[in-house]
Design an enzyme around this catalytic site. Sequence first.
Site, PDB file in Angstrom:
ATOM      1  N   THR A 120       0.827  -1.206   0.000  1.00  0.00           N
ATOM      2  CA  THR A 120       0.000   0.000   0.000  1.00  0.00           C
ATOM      3  C   THR A 120       0.859   1.253   0.000  1.00  0.00           C
ATOM      4  OG1 THR A 120      -1.567   1.286   1.373  1.00  0.00           O
ATOM      5  CG2 THR A 120      -0.095  -0.216   2.520  1.00  0.00           C
ATOM      6  N   ASP A 121       0.302   2.343  -0.533  1.00  0.00           N
ATOM      7  CA  ASP A 121       1.005   3.622  -0.491  1.00  0.00           C
ATOM      8  C   ASP A 121       1.181   4.127   0.939  1.00  0.00           C
ATOM      9  OD1 ASP A 121      -1.661   4.278   0.022  1.00  0.00           O
ATOM     10  OD2 ASP A 121      -1.847   5.676  -1.665  1.00  0.00           O
ATOM     11  N   GLU A 122       0.401   3.590   1.866  1.00  0.00           N
ATOM     12  CA  GLU A 122       0.461   4.075   3.247  1.00  0.00           C
ATOM     13  C   GLU A 122       1.781   3.760   3.940  1.00  0.00           C
ATOM     14  OE1 GLU A 122      -2.761   4.103   5.852  1.00  0.00           O
ATOM     15  OE2 GLU A 122      -4.294   3.889   4.307  1.00  0.00           O
ATOM     16  N   TYR A 144      -1.902  -0.580  10.678  1.00  0.00           N
ATOM     17  CA  TYR A 144      -2.097  -1.271   9.413  1.00  0.00           C
ATOM     18  C   TYR A 144      -0.896  -1.066   8.493  1.00  0.00           C
ATOM     19  CZ  TYR A 144      -3.425  -1.571   4.504  1.00  0.00           C
ATOM     20  OH  TYR A 144      -3.431  -1.840   3.156  1.00  0.00           O
TER      21      TYR A 144
END
Length: 333
Positions: A120-122, A144
């Site tokens: 994910t970009d997160e 997460y």
Amino acid sequence: MSGGLSGSEAAPLPPDFAKRILVTGGAGFIASHVVVSLVEKHPNYMIINLDKGDICEPSFVKELFEAEKFDIVLHFAAQTHVDLSFWHKLEFNYVNVYGTCILVGAAYEANVEKFIYVSTDEVYGGSYNKEFDESSSKKPSNPYAASKAAAECIVQSYWERYQFPVVITRSSNVYGPHQFPEKVIPKFISRLQQNRKCCIHGSGLQRRNFLYASDVVEAFLTVMKKGQPGEIYNIGTSFEMSIAQLAKELIHLIKNTSSEAETEYWMDYVKDRPTNDLGYPMNSGKMHSLGWRPKVPWNEGIKKTIEWYQENFHNWKNAEKALEPFPVAEESV
């Protein structure tokens, strides 16, 4: 998260397959779109969807790989709800980190030709003014994102230590039909369609890049065919907007508001989550070099998405609970 074998056991199988592919979490939002596309575009592939078993059970996973002789693994299965991750840290780490460790280990032992880990970009941690490329530091700011970053490290170690052909992807926020309404776009759409206000966390100034489902599917199929072992690929889009602006656009489309005051009526600002990243602008030049670019414009994608929820929201069980501003924390761990 896991799985029984979906769809592949019911009918007689052709004697030979061009590829044998495992998709974990294949009943989830993005992965289900990928499974459908694979089945439609590659009838000579065998696709096994692992979604209701347990990727954290070593013996089950090992037996699965030994029996099915997979060529490619697309690993989507994960706990993904950021808000819930603050309350269920251990569960997120167990599934996302330990489960990935079990899966990549089994894939290595089975000598699969490509293992694609969907991140994910997160993991970048968020920024307004810095565009992230694949070499940017990982600075996750929620449980997460931290679990996904840790799983990335485990997957990448198999390339560094064994030259095992792993590939990692990081995508922008994906939207479209079939997404459970705990995520921001389907939540806002569904609340408005029920004459409820958009619940905006904090200031609403956080910006997100939105990528339509069919575009991200094409990206994963491109990575499956052309992605190079050991590489990381940003699957991003230049289209972005703030959460507050997203709410205004959806209010205008669904409620046909004609004034700022009418629009503001449908916006309810609530407390923010413990951390909320500013944004994740990404440079996707490496994906462009493989021949992929997003094609679906926002106006087209959001129209299709609104129409789908209008027709299908009632088919979901427990969807009403997902429309609350924050998930109910049954147990803090």
